[in-house]
Enzyme design. Structure first.
Site, PDB file in Angstrom:
ATOM      1  N   ASP A 166       2.500  -2.746  -4.580  1.00 17.05           N
ATOM      2  CA  ASP A 166       1.164  -2.052  -4.785  1.00 17.05           C
ATOM      3  C   ASP A 166       0.752  -2.280  -6.088  1.00 17.05           C
ATOM      4  O   ASP A 166       1.246  -2.825  -6.760  1.00 17.05           O
ATOM      5  CB  ASP A 166       1.594  -0.350  -4.357  1.00 17.05           C
ATOM      6  CG  ASP A 166       0.239   0.359  -4.478  1.00 17.05           C
ATOM      7  OD1 ASP A 166       0.079   1.103  -3.193  1.00 17.05           O
ATOM      8  OD2 ASP A 166      -0.687   0.423  -5.320  1.00 17.05           O
ATOM      9  N   GLU A 202     -10.005  14.421  17.923  1.00 13.77           N
ATOM     10  CA  GLU A 202      -9.773  15.303  17.113  1.00 13.77           C
ATOM     11  C   GLU A 202     -10.841  15.953  16.453  1.00 13.77           C
ATOM     12  O   GLU A 202     -10.950  17.312  16.061  1.00 13.77           O
ATOM     13  CB  GLU A 202      -9.054  14.404  15.811  1.00 13.77           C
ATOM     14  CG  GLU A 202      -8.604  15.055  14.492  1.00 13.77           C
ATOM     15  CD  GLU A 202      -8.142  14.119  13.457  1.00 13.77           C
ATOM     16  OE1 GLU A 202      -7.346  13.358  13.780  1.00 13.77           O
ATOM     17  OE2 GLU A 202      -8.603  14.155  12.284  1.00 13.77           O
ATOM     18  N   LYS A 208      -6.473   4.722  18.532  1.00 14.97           N
ATOM     19  CA  LYS A 208      -6.323   5.673  17.530  1.00 14.97           C
ATOM     20  C   LYS A 208      -7.795   6.111  17.286  1.00 14.97           C
ATOM     21  O   LYS A 208      -8.229   7.196  16.619  1.00 14.97           O
ATOM     22  CB  LYS A 208      -5.901   5.011  16.245  1.00 14.97           C
ATOM     23  CG  LYS A 208      -5.874   5.802  14.930  1.00 14.97           C
ATOM     24  CD  LYS A 208      -5.365   7.063  14.994  1.00 14.97           C
ATOM     25  CE  LYS A 208      -4.869   7.516  13.711  1.00 14.97           C
ATOM     26  NZ  LYS A 208      -5.830   7.561  12.585  1.00 14.97           N
ATOM     27  N   GLY A 255       0.847  -1.240   0.039  1.00 17.65           N
ATOM     28  CA  GLY A 255       0.030  -0.029  -0.039  1.00 17.65           C
ATOM     29  C   GLY A 255       0.693   1.251   0.159  1.00 17.65           C
ATOM     30  O   GLY A 255       1.337   1.685   1.296  1.00 17.65           O
ATOM     31  N   LEU A 256       1.002   2.061  -1.238  1.00 16.42           N
ATOM     32  CA  LEU A 256       2.065   2.924  -1.276  1.00 16.42           C
ATOM     33  C   LEU A 256       1.415   4.153  -1.706  1.00 16.42           C
ATOM     34  O   LEU A 256       1.904   4.934  -2.487  1.00 16.42           O
ATOM     35  CB  LEU A 256       3.197   2.513  -2.317  1.00 16.42           C
ATOM     36  CG  LEU A 256       3.878   1.235  -2.153  1.00 16.42           C
ATOM     37  CD1 LEU A 256       4.817   0.741  -3.521  1.00 16.42           C
ATOM     38  CD2 LEU A 256       4.667   1.224  -0.653  1.00 16.42           C
ATOM     39  N   GLY A 257       0.173   4.569  -0.962  1.00 17.99           N
ATOM     40  CA  GLY A 257      -0.377   5.843  -1.013  1.00 17.99           C
ATOM     41  C   GLY A 257       0.338   6.866  -0.242  1.00 17.99           C
ATOM     42  O   GLY A 257       1.205   6.607   0.143  1.00 17.99           O
ATOM     43  N   HIS A 306      -8.572   8.798  19.551  1.00 18.94           N
ATOM     44  CA  HIS A 306      -7.732   9.887  18.994  1.00 18.94           C
ATOM     45  C   HIS A 306      -8.452  10.643  17.987  1.00 18.94           C
ATOM     46  O   HIS A 306      -8.580  11.873  18.112  1.00 18.94           O
ATOM     47  CB  HIS A 306      -6.411   9.388  18.643  1.00 18.94           C
ATOM     48  CG  HIS A 306      -5.729  10.384  17.913  1.00 18.94           C
ATOM     49  ND1 HIS A 306      -5.980  10.562  16.568  1.00 18.94           N
ATOM     50  CD2 HIS A 306      -4.571  10.987  18.202  1.00 18.94           C
ATOM     51  CE1 HIS A 306      -5.088  11.681  16.201  1.00 18.94           C
ATOM     52  NE2 HIS A 306      -4.075  11.948  17.117  1.00 18.94           N
ATOM     53  N   GLY A 321      -0.518  12.224   9.375  1.00 22.57           N
ATOM     54  CA  GLY A 321      -1.170  12.751   8.185  1.00 22.57           C
ATOM     55  C   GLY A 321       0.143  12.994   7.256  1.00 22.57           C
ATOM     56  O   GLY A 321       1.118  12.519   7.051  1.00 22.57           O
ATOM     57  N   SER A 354      -1.026   8.242  13.423  1.00 23.60           N
ATOM     58  CA  SER A 354      -1.430   9.818  13.401  1.00 23.60           C
ATOM     59  C   SER A 354      -0.035  10.413  12.726  1.00 23.60           C
ATOM     60  O   SER A 354       0.837   9.917  13.018  1.00 23.60           O
ATOM     61  CB  SER A 354      -1.956  10.005  14.628  1.00 23.60           C
ATOM     62  OG  SER A 354      -2.385  11.637  14.296  1.00 23.60           O
ATOM     63  N   GLY A 400       1.618   5.190   3.008  1.00 20.97           N
ATOM     64  CA  GLY A 400       2.408   4.230   3.020  1.00 20.97           C
ATOM     65  C   GLY A 400       4.080   4.552   2.284  1.00 20.97           C
ATOM     66  O   GLY A 400       4.964   4.189   3.122  1.00 20.97           O
TER      67      GLY A 400
END
Lengths: 336, 336, 336, 336
Positions: free
Chosen positions: A30, A195, A188, A7-9, A191, A122, A120, A12
């Site tokens: 991916d 948020e 998470k 998963g190389l978004g 969390h 982003g 977490s 990742g």
């Protein structure tokens, strides 16, 4: 240490980069081969199939999934077919913790270990490091220690907490083993619930500030509009962007979210590029659903969530019912 | 008894009619002479000036104002110039109770009495009677007894309350002296606050019913949309209008507001004629402001109020702030 | 028609009585033999085992369960072993509608029909009739028509809804087939969600009324207590019980819940026998969970639910966190 | 620069200290002579009367009040008698901004200037600096620049905001002229409203975490208690204090309030020294009242406020009404 990443978004790929920088080796896979090649060019080992991917790792193979929650089960199932007993599957995405409990049980039947990691950070994680909330068996979590250490922010420049003995846990490093399977994503989830609440608190406050001048305009005063009792109290054109910056410095409400808000307002004080349709993506809902399940009151987190639902237009029939009632008992026509 | 009525809008005119039917005499005044003439044709005594109006009444003159809250002070001032000591001014509109306290004091200095009457009943009052919540000095309120009796619904067909001794108060007749100046509008204010809450409870419930079929549609599932975990649980096309009717009969949620809702839904099941912009007109705000002043928690009444504010678009900057933050930390673009 | 009833608690026993009065025959079963005997003495056929119970019914056997939600599955399983294809199992309790969907599928595999009935009416149902919200296959629901008719209130003295053609559905009789399996409990669930909201709206309103006199007491004014800005606005000792009675007559907020409130306040104006610990029993939670699942905003229904959670003390750690923060940034000690 | 400070409590005294350290001269006055002497010992000029205080300052005299909001008017009145035209009165306490508007007008009639300063920083301000939100005429505010600069944190180690041109305003220094009279306290009021919301978001989240183990206990399951559907999902004993620390590092919810929370939890993980009675002290109420006045939805800030009211027990009658209704329609006795 050598880690496999599937998963190389946005998330990742940056995690792989951060691991490479820290001296770890990464095997990456991916469905999008271009993403694989991009990271291979930066030093990762690309794989063009799951078999190739698995072959490039050494047992016990640590395989980290950074995928949309809806496809994790399918991928876990596929991997279970090619991995060996003792290998470790890590879900670093946004799975519901209940799915972790189930998955850990099923994979254990095949001798596989499962670790869930709430991540977490982003788009800022590459530089700032990722805050990692971890669930799973102690041995697997301990084995992955070097990986977590590399991904997490480390102590960095953030001041220590006076009341804590140093080294009492890895929390000071920015990663923490929270408990058995699901504990990572549970923490998470909460969390993200928090948020939502924090974001809503700021957004309501800034909205009040932005409307501090409504006494200036000649506001309509008819039977369908509550008149502003004291327009002379609402004549401030407040410098919103400057206030966001101000509060970053010495105020009680300073936070990273405020830093970001000041940044955006510094560029676009009227937020003209946004329409105000706010998505929600799972954890906020799960937090509130969990609170209800527990019988824990969560009025603030819920209100924050509902604000988003309303922004998506999902309150339409409710509002129509209100108008219909007002028309029925008082003959009130809607104001256009 | 002979009563003067100023303000012949929907409410005032119908109240005059109900009084005439009960055998009372009414002197009527309005800036709109057509409204005066219409009621004169139905048996009222029309007046074309305040002086003529006052002259047609006998001391102690009862003068009932049925005017928008914003003009009451001006009219009270004008009347104070033409009325005599002992006369009684009645504000039957939607004044803030704090204004009543002030007015009663000022008028008392001139020997005038002041009575505030919260009036519920809407467009249905003519037939159904008006529920009257009254504040003022006991003597003035007692003097006006026959008027209140005629306007109120009376015992009618509504069953008595078993635990109450009959005749313990006039509450069973549909009118009640609640306390000194302002008490009537205080109770009416809270009445309307509750009304907002009740309306919102129904509207949210009907909205949930109306969305019981969202599992049927192929709902988008992208990173910006939380997927529906179990679409198979949301495949009901519920007969909303029939359900409203059903609940009127034997259920715990039966009420007059539900009767009205069933009526509107019976005619227009999709509420197509409404857009969902819901006005609010004072009492709802005052109720919440009072709760805050008192330190009384009122989460439900407040949520009901805010729903209306949002329907009016007043949450726009707040929603933009949320989108801006999401963009800043996660690179999330708004969904269109 | 002959119906079997299992579960003879407050609800089940009264439903049997109402059916007997309407000329139906009832076979009754309960683990508590005394309950069975009591109803046998009133004309029902008592059964001392499930086998005897089933034998006393004629195919297609209608078997109505009036049991706590947690034991329905076990009983359904037992019954599936003794019933025959074509028999109809009815769950009239408070099951989660999702369980209905599952049960209907499983029972269908054995040729059994399943009907879910949300039943509103509480302890008043015997006299007032039960409002029935029904889910299941059309044929089964139609077959049970006479039973529903007897249990429901019927048209009675409740006025018709002008906009509806008479006989358009059975809603006017107080029962309604809402849709396939689960639809009945779905509608009942939302009914209870609304009930929570309505109750909360009244409770907050009455609380504000009850505190209309806080300006009389010399209220503490220290740094930890926000001072009452205008104590002179809060000097009303309002007649709460009379106001509840008053609002029953001609006001917008009249309802059956208000009738009940007036009844209790008529007997016990200070509600001294209650402590204010408010239970919740499933449907309220499910309604909010459903709203979240759907993405439907439900701020009022949620606030109503959370009020109950708080009354049960489940907000304790949250409140301690607040105190801890206040202490940390401002040195504020808690007020005792 | 030489400044007069009246009010030497926790806040006022520390502000004097910070000014002295920055090289300013301070004349100090308080009814508590011990407080005066303490600061005199640290380098301030003590005054034993208002006259002495005024005499020790040079025109235009800057006089800073750091007093409880309720006594500011009285002190301003006294000072107006001894100050001269051109002098500047500064209210650095927690006044309602509406009072500022009024005061500024009245003092202007006597030739005095008025500046309102919302001051955030609590007990940490001495070291960390005070975040200052300022309202008043530009000339007066400009004149006080050196004072504000000394009190504010300055740029310090807090990173700049990339989108802002340096020196665009003084916001980067931690103080800001927000607008005319009242603007400072308006912004401070909203700041505190946001603070309530942020605190509540964390408190609800930590509460959910603290109850992640409720599936372990054998929870009562009776008709008055909604059963926990999946106790196996609630078996986590989460390390709350460590999680607070963790989130300080790289997570989206990092903030100064979280830093403080981690600090307290590090010392007292169960918060045993707190009972959970949470005071509120004005600004939170004013923020919500302002939102209602404006017609701005503020569900999150309101929910946060009501949580505090409830913690103070002000929801008692509301809860009793709920219990009374449940008893009335369902015969439900309260659970003890």
């Amino acid at each position: 240490m050598r880690l496999g990443m599937i998963g190389l978004g946005r998330m990742g790929a940056n995690m792989v980069r951060r691991l490479l920088r820290a001296g770890h080796e990464c095997v990456v896979f991916d469905l999008d081969q271009a993403a694989v090649e991009a990271l291979a060019a930066e030093g990762a080992t690309g794989a063009s199939s799951l078999e190739e991917f698995v072959a490039a790792l050494t047992p016990p193979r640590p395989v980290w999934l950074m995928l949309p929650a809806v496809v994790v089960d399918r991928m876990a199932e596929q991997l279970a077919g090619v991995l060996e007993a003792g290998d470790i599957l890590i879900d670093g995405g946004n799975s519901h913790y209940v799915d972790d409990i189930r998955r850990a049980e099923r994979l254990a039947e095949r001798g596989l270990h499962y670790v869930d990691v709430g991540t977490s950070g982003g788009v800022w994680g590459l530089e700032r490091g990722y805050c990692l909330m971890i669930g799973g068996e102690p041995a697997s979590v301990a084995h992955l220690g070097p990986i977590f250490q590399a991904l997490a922010p480390g102590k960095g420049e953030i001041a220590g907490t006076a009341s804590r003995k140093d080294g009492r846990s890895t929390a000071e490093q920015g990663y923490l083993h929270c408990g058995p399977a699901g504990a990572g994503h549970f923490v998470k989830m909460v969390h993200n619930g928090i948020e939502y609440g924090l974001m809503a608190a700021y957004s309501e406050g800034f909205n009040i500030l932005s409307r501090a001048n409504i006494g200036k305009a000649g506001k309509a005063s008819d039977a369908e509009t509550a008149p502003l009792r004291h327009p002379e109290h609402y004549r401030y054109d407040l410098p919103i962007a400057d206030i966001a910056e101000l509060w970053r410095r010495g105020s009680v409400v300073s936070s990273w979210l405020l830093d970001l808000t000041a940044e955006v307002l510094g560029r676009d004080p009227d937020l003209a590029r946004f329409s105000g349709r706010v998505s929600d993506s799972g954890e906020g809902r799960w937090t509130v659903a969990t609170a209800i399940d527990q019988g824990t009151p969560a009025p603030v987190l819920s209100a924050a969530l509902y604000q988003r639902f309303s922004s998506q237009g999902e309150d339409e029939f409710a509002r129509k019912i209100l108008s219909a009632m007002r028309f029925a008992f008082g003959g009130h026509e809607e104001k256009r």
